[in-house]
Design a protein around this motif. Structure first.
Motif, PDB file in Angstrom:
ATOM      1  N   SER A 103      27.348  46.021  11.338  1.00 22.41           N
ATOM      2  CA  SER A 103      28.167  45.035  10.702  1.00 22.41           C
ATOM      3  C   SER A 103      29.560  45.641  10.373  1.00 22.41           C
ATOM      4  O   SER A 103      30.568  45.481  11.095  1.00 22.41           O
ATOM      5  CB  SER A 103      27.449  44.354   9.668  1.00 22.41           C
ATOM      6  N   GLN A 110      21.510  31.706  11.283  1.00 20.56           N
ATOM      7  CA  GLN A 110      20.005  32.352  11.990  1.00 20.56           C
ATOM      8  C   GLN A 110      19.064  32.127  10.895  1.00 20.56           C
ATOM      9  O   GLN A 110      17.983  31.850  11.375  1.00 20.56           O
ATOM     10  CB  GLN A 110      20.163  33.783  12.116  1.00 20.56           C
ATOM     11  N   ALA A 136      23.133  37.822  14.565  1.00 21.37           N
ATOM     12  CA  ALA A 136      23.039  38.295  13.168  1.00 21.37           C
ATOM     13  C   ALA A 136      22.450  39.691  12.918  1.00 21.37           C
ATOM     14  O   ALA A 136      21.729  39.940  13.804  1.00 21.37           O
ATOM     15  CB  ALA A 136      22.110  37.300  12.561  1.00 21.37           C
ATOM     16  N   ASN A 137      22.964  40.139  11.817  1.00 23.40           N
ATOM     17  CA  ASN A 137      22.322  41.534  11.595  1.00 23.40           C
ATOM     18  C   ASN A 137      21.127  41.680  10.635  1.00 23.40           C
ATOM     19  O   ASN A 137      21.042  40.890   9.891  1.00 23.40           O
ATOM     20  CB  ASN A 137      23.664  42.491  10.665  1.00 23.40           C
ATOM     21  N   VAL A 138      20.220  42.514  11.059  1.00 21.22           N
ATOM     22  CA  VAL A 138      18.932  42.686  10.318  1.00 21.22           C
ATOM     23  C   VAL A 138      18.813  44.171  10.362  1.00 21.22           C
ATOM     24  O   VAL A 138      18.985  44.808  11.400  1.00 21.22           O
ATOM     25  CB  VAL A 138      17.799  41.995  10.943  1.00 21.22           C
ATOM     26  N   SER A 149      29.102  39.075   9.303  1.00 22.18           N
ATOM     27  CA  SER A 149      27.707  38.928   8.892  1.00 22.18           C
ATOM     28  C   SER A 149      27.327  37.656   8.297  1.00 22.18           C
ATOM     29  O   SER A 149      26.145  37.018   8.558  1.00 22.18           O
ATOM     30  CB  SER A 149      27.008  40.389   8.236  1.00 22.18           C
ATOM     31  N   ALA A 176      17.779  37.583   8.419  1.00 19.23           N
ATOM     32  CA  ALA A 176      19.386  37.623   8.360  1.00 19.23           C
ATOM     33  C   ALA A 176      19.936  37.267   7.066  1.00 19.23           C
ATOM     34  O   ALA A 176      20.859  37.986   6.419  1.00 19.23           O
ATOM     35  CB  ALA A 176      19.870  37.048   9.454  1.00 19.23           C
ATOM     36  N   ALA A 194      24.461  34.932   9.933  1.00 18.83           N
ATOM     37  CA  ALA A 194      23.287  34.876   9.035  1.00 18.83           C
ATOM     38  C   ALA A 194      22.966  33.522   8.341  1.00 18.83           C
ATOM     39  O   ALA A 194      21.934  33.325   8.357  1.00 18.83           O
ATOM     40  CB  ALA A 194      23.505  35.705   7.766  1.00 18.83           C
ATOM     41  N   THR A 203      17.790  37.298  19.001  1.00 20.79           N
ATOM     42  CA  THR A 203      18.596  36.394  17.920  1.00 20.79           C
ATOM     43  C   THR A 203      19.436  35.313  18.955  1.00 20.79           C
ATOM     44  O   THR A 203      20.497  36.060  19.881  1.00 20.79           O
ATOM     45  CB  THR A 203      19.301  36.836  17.211  1.00 20.79           C
TER      46      THR A 203
END
Length: 226
Positions: free
Chosen positions: A176, A189, A115-117, A182, A193, A186, A111
């Motif tokens: 996060s 992204q 971003a957080n996933v 986040s 995300a 997000a 990424t």
């Protein structure tokens, strides 16, 4: 106003340095990437704690602000303003990172926003974020307590705990424990995300709530025997 601007700048630095390092390391889960990303987020917190701590307290995290407000240590007006400026700072940091990537001519494998996933199930990611935020916010409340805290060493303790938390959490969620960190990446992204963003808001706020309750039990009694 100064404290709100301090929160904006501090969160901008956290997102740019932390997510920027993750992007530079291709957001991997190999040992070098995990260690590098964890160190970046932790060191950013330490740096900002000693830069803006005397101005705003250096929350740079809505979960921390929520816990401080829930503990009765700041007004609702200040808490809302802190969160607004934290999110604004996160967007500035994400925009700068986006500009870095877009104008670098370098091809990144992972990424490009940090971003957080969730790597596994959504429920599993929610649980990880809840527990890790609980631990992180408990450290913040304890080390910054007026009577029982770590004084000038609080910033160092908080930063080191964030490094440790990243060591544990990166493989599961990217770690996060901070809704502002986040939200902005997000939005840039999109995709998973953005659809999973609620996990990184609900989990941290839930963990912060538990940390507040636990700290009131173990450290909040001024008349307790030592």
């Amino acid at each position: 106003m100064n404290k709100y601007l301090a929160e904006m700048v501090g969160t901008m630095v956290l997102v740019l340095m932390g997510c920027g390092t993750a992007v530079s390391l291709n957001c991997g889960v190999d040992t070098a990437s995990v260690v590098g990303t964890a160190m970046a987020f932790g060191l950013a917190v330490v740096a900002m704690a000693y830069t803006i701590g005397g101005v705003s307290g250096c929350h740079i995290n809505p979960a921390i602000t929520f816990a401080i407000w829930a503990s009765g240590k700041m007004s609702g007006k200040d808490a809302i303003s802190y969160v607004v400026f934290q999110i604004l700072g996160a967007f500035i940091g994400s925009a700068l990172l986006y500009a870095f990537v877009a104008n670098s001519g370098i091809v990144f494998e992972g990424t490009t926003t940090g971003a957080n996933v969730c790597s596994g199930s959504i429920s599993g990611g929610l649980f990880v974020e809840f527990i890790l935020t609980f631990i992180f916010v408990l450290v913040v409340l304890g080390t910054t307590d007026d009577k029982k805290g770590a004084g000038n060493f609080a910033g160092l303790a908080i930063g080191l705990s964030l490094i440790l938390i990243h060591f544990v959490g990166i493989k599961y969620t990217g770690t996060s424990v901070n809704p502002a960190r986040s939200i902005a990446p997000a939005v840039f992204q999109g995709g998973d995300a953005l659809s999973q963003l609620w996990v990184f808001i609900v989990g941290p706020l839930g963990g912060a709530s538990l940390a507040t309750a636990i700290w009131k039990l173990i450290g909040g009694c001024s008349k307790c025997k030592k």
